[in-house]
Design a protein around this motif. Structure first.
Motif, mmCIF file in Angstrom:
data_model
loop_
_atom_site.group_PDB
_atom_site.id
_atom_site.type_symbol
_atom_site.label_atom_id
_atom_site.label_comp_id
_atom_site.label_asym_id
_atom_site.label_seq_id
_atom_site.Cartn_x
_atom_site.Cartn_y
_atom_site.Cartn_z
ATOM 1 N N ASP A 172 -2.310 -86.516 -85.364
ATOM 2 C CA ASP A 172 -2.961 -87.711 -84.925
ATOM 3 C C ASP A 172 -1.917 -87.630 -82.960
ATOM 4 O OD1 ASP A 172 -4.826 -88.811 -85.662
ATOM 5 O OD2 ASP A 172 -3.537 -89.656 -87.697
ATOM 6 N N ASP A 173 -1.010 -86.756 -83.064
ATOM 7 C CA ASP A 173 -0.399 -87.491 -82.357
ATOM 8 C C ASP A 173 -0.665 -86.263 -81.511
ATOM 9 O OD1 ASP A 173 0.415 -85.311 -83.898
ATOM 10 O OD2 ASP A 173 3.032 -85.626 -83.653
ATOM 11 N N LEU A 174 -1.487 -85.409 -81.784
ATOM 12 C CA LEU A 174 -0.855 -83.520 -80.349
ATOM 13 C C LEU A 174 -3.556 -83.659 -80.070
ATOM 14 C CD1 LEU A 174 0.687 -81.362 -83.028
ATOM 15 C CD2 LEU A 174 0.616 -82.095 -81.134
ATOM 16 N N GLU A 175 -2.896 -83.584 -79.369
ATOM 17 C CA GLU A 175 -4.710 -82.942 -78.557
ATOM 18 C C GLU A 175 -4.710 -81.501 -78.268
ATOM 19 O OE1 GLU A 175 -6.862 -84.651 -77.907
ATOM 20 O OE2 GLU A 175 -5.381 -86.791 -78.885
ATOM 21 N N PRO A 176 -6.174 -81.134 -78.454
ATOM 22 C CA PRO A 176 -6.354 -79.897 -77.745
ATOM 23 C C PRO A 176 -5.946 -79.213 -77.071
ATOM 24 C CG PRO A 176 -8.143 -80.510 -78.687
ATOM 25 C CD PRO A 176 -7.688 -81.518 -78.596
ATOM 26 N N PHE A 177 -5.161 -77.876 -76.429
ATOM 27 C CA PHE A 177 -5.474 -77.452 -75.215
ATOM 28 C C PHE A 177 -3.796 -77.756 -74.527
ATOM 29 C CE2 PHE A 177 -8.685 -75.179 -76.693
ATOM 30 C CZ PHE A 177 -8.023 -73.738 -77.272
ATOM 31 N N THR A 178 -3.560 -78.321 -75.169
ATOM 32 C CA THR A 178 -2.212 -79.088 -74.450
ATOM 33 C C THR A 178 -0.685 -78.323 -73.822
ATOM 34 O OG1 THR A 178 -1.685 -80.564 -75.867
ATOM 35 C CG2 THR A 178 -2.795 -81.145 -74.753
ATOM 36 N N ASN A 179 -0.683 -77.509 -74.843
ATOM 37 C CA ASN A 179 0.340 -76.720 -75.478
ATOM 38 C C ASN A 179 0.238 -75.379 -75.484
ATOM 39 O OD1 ASN A 179 3.478 -75.214 -76.299
ATOM 40 N ND2 ASN A 179 4.579 -76.973 -75.050
ATOM 41 N N ARG A 180 0.591 -74.169 -74.868
ATOM 42 C CA ARG A 180 0.214 -72.786 -75.494
ATOM 43 C C ARG A 180 0.803 -72.314 -76.793
ATOM 44 N NH1 ARG A 180 2.079 -68.832 -71.083
ATOM 45 N NH2 ARG A 180 4.364 -69.153 -70.942
ATOM 46 N N ARG A 181 2.458 -73.336 -77.033
ATOM 47 C CA ARG A 181 2.739 -73.001 -78.383
ATOM 48 C C ARG A 181 1.828 -73.084 -79.756
ATOM 49 N NH1 ARG A 181 6.454 -77.087 -80.161
ATOM 50 N NH2 ARG A 181 6.259 -79.300 -79.427
ATOM 51 N N TYR A 182 0.717 -73.858 -79.611
ATOM 52 C CA TYR A 182 0.127 -74.022 -80.566
ATOM 53 C C TYR A 182 -0.506 -72.862 -81.826
ATOM 54 C CZ TYR A 182 1.271 -78.693 -79.207
ATOM 55 O OH TYR A 182 2.033 -80.124 -78.756
ATOM 56 N N HIS A 183 -1.123 -72.129 -80.837
ATOM 57 C CA HIS A 183 -1.634 -70.321 -81.265
ATOM 58 C C HIS A 183 -2.646 -70.732 -81.432
ATOM 59 C CE1 HIS A 183 2.223 -69.272 -81.024
ATOM 60 N NE2 HIS A 183 2.515 -68.239 -81.171
#
Length: 481
Positions: A172-183
């Protein structure tokens, strides 16, 4: 009463809108150019389907058309069929590997938290791809039934707009394509590749439907080149995946987007921002110099070689001279100045590039080749073979086949035990008992391990071995004998 009605309506909307999406309304358009891909699928069934690629000199054969019947690779393939892939499936579908659990949780059919690294979806897709190669030969319908069950769960996990990466969907604390380290794009690439192979082998489109929906989402999101997404061409499996999807569906938008991911590298200021927090920048991710101008292999070895392999796929379709010139330079730099005698690449776990950027798991200065502390990630070694395979199809020059053979018999196979159940992540050339404190290391081990928390290498290697019967290695032997 009016206020109560408004409140209830608002509550209904909140409860109904549980999916996470990027706010891309201003970027997305309903594309009237989207094709009914199912009615015009390419009939080529090669692992890398370059049968219609105008700038490939060696064309792919269909999966299963050329097989080993005896000898070294026939035996390796048999171990893959009987041990490697079933064993890995037990791990990834269970509570140790937890890859399938993540999709079930994202699909809302199981409770729990996301486990594993950001790129674990991609690892699971690799295993699915490997299973498909096995089915291509043995025609065991239980494999297809198992994959169909999994694909149904993945389809439920996919968001309505096409987004698909389980860590972001679940948390719930993350949104798509907000940081590229999410791979996320790494997961995308392996999704598209595995779905294309599944379609070519089974003739079904249930997995391909997911990949096409996702690729359409990526095209609508990235093709306008929004400023906050310009640095997301990262861990570039999506380039290979998009080209293969283009070859399968004949939708030129996918090739266009693949080339765009190449074109954007090296065109922006290299500085930390909200999208790069928590991961090295610059040479680490090959963004300091545009590919067509680059003269040296730098940064994370896997990211670099996936990038080069994707660019080779694009060249096979476009024939752009600047691309192949750059790839030839980079091949020479890797092969003559940064590659071990085993075909392994990526000299160090931590270090700096020649331009003094912090790098991990990758290339350092030319001819700096330590043996005992050599990193040589199994994935990087496999990527070296993948890059050379593509360069072979473009040039027809056997020097690329030589590197493939070198890797496959040495720095590739060193990553897995003879019985197919234990794995190495790092593959140094020398070990001295007591010389290194493995308790302070995270992916270096004195012996092969039954499970690696960072599980990218084992399925990458196993899908490569599974390909050996389906034509990858066999076709090379046919060409050069």
């Amino acid at each position: 009463m009016k206020n109560i009605s408004i409140f209830l309506l608002g509550l209904f909307l909140v409860l109904s809108c549980q999916e996470k999406t990027v706010d891309t309304d201003s970027l997305r358009t309903e594309s009237s150019t989207k094709v009914n891909y199912a009615s015009s699928l390419d009939t080529g069934k090669g692992i890398i389907n370059n049968s219609n690629s105008p700038h490939a000199k060696l064309k792919s054969i269909d999966i299963g058309d050329c097989r080993w019947t005896e000898g070294f690779w026939a035996e390796k393939w048999k171990i893959a069929e009987e041990v490697m892939i079933p064993h890995m499936g037990t791990i990834l579908k269970g509570d140790i590997g937890h890859g399938y659990n993540n999709f079930k949780i994202a699909a809302g059919i199981q409770e729990g938290e996301h486990k594993g690294f950001w790129w674990h979806d991609g690892d699971f897709y690799k295993w699915m791809e490997a299973s498909t190669y096995i089915y291509a030969i043995n025609k065991d319908e239980k494999i297809v039934a198992e994959l169909d069950e999994i694909i149904e769960v993945i389809a439920k996990a996919q968001q309505k707009d096409g987004y698909l990466s389980t860590p972001i969907i679940i948390r719930d604390d993350l949104e798509p394509f907000t940081n590229r380290r999410y791979h996320e794009l790494y997961n995308s690439g392996h999704l598209m590749t595995a779905a294309c192979i599944h379609n070519r082998v089974t003739g079904k489109t249930n997995f391909l439907d997911i990949a096409v929906k996702h690729a359409d989402y990526l095209y609508d999101l990235f093709s306008p080149k929004p400023d906050h997404l310009k640095r997301f061409g990262f861990n570039q499996t999506q380039i290979m995946g998009l080209v293969e999807l283009y070859r399968t569906t004949k939708d030129k938008r996918y090739l266009e987007l693949a080339e765009q991911f190449i074109n954007m590298r090296g065109t922006y200021k290299i500085e930390d921002d909200e999208t790069t927090k928590g991961y090295p920048i610059g040479d680490m991710v090959q963004e300091r110099v545009a590919l067509r101008e680059e003269t040296e292999a730098v940064g994370h070895a896997v990211l670099a070689l996936y990038y080069y392999a994707g660019a080779a796929d694009v060249y096979a379709e476009t024939g752009e001279k600047a691309l192949i010139d750059a790839l030839d330079r980079l091949w020479e730099n890797v092969t003559l100045k940064k590659m071990y005698v085993t075909g392994a690449v990526g000299q160090t776990h931590y270090g700096r590039s020649s331009r003094l950027d912090k790098i991990e798991e990758g290339f350092i200065d030319e001819y700096m080749m330590p043996n005992m502390t050599a990193y040589n990630e199994t994935c990087a070694n496999i990527c070296n073979s993948m890059f050379n395979h593509r360069m072979l199809t473009l040039s027809g020059n056997s020097k690329h086949a030589d590197i493939m053979e070198l890797v496959l018999h040495n720095s590739g196979l060193s990553g897995i035990s003879l019985d197919g159940t234990h794995y190495y992540y790092s593959n140094p050339l020398r070990k001295i008992e007591g010389a290194l404190d493995y308790d302070k290391m995270n992916v270096e081990f004195p012996e092969r391990q039954p499970y690696l928390q960072c599980f990218c290498c084992p399925p990458n290697l196993v899908r490569t071995i599974a390909q050996s019967q389906d034509g990858l290695i066999a076709s090379l032997k046919m060409v050069f004998q």
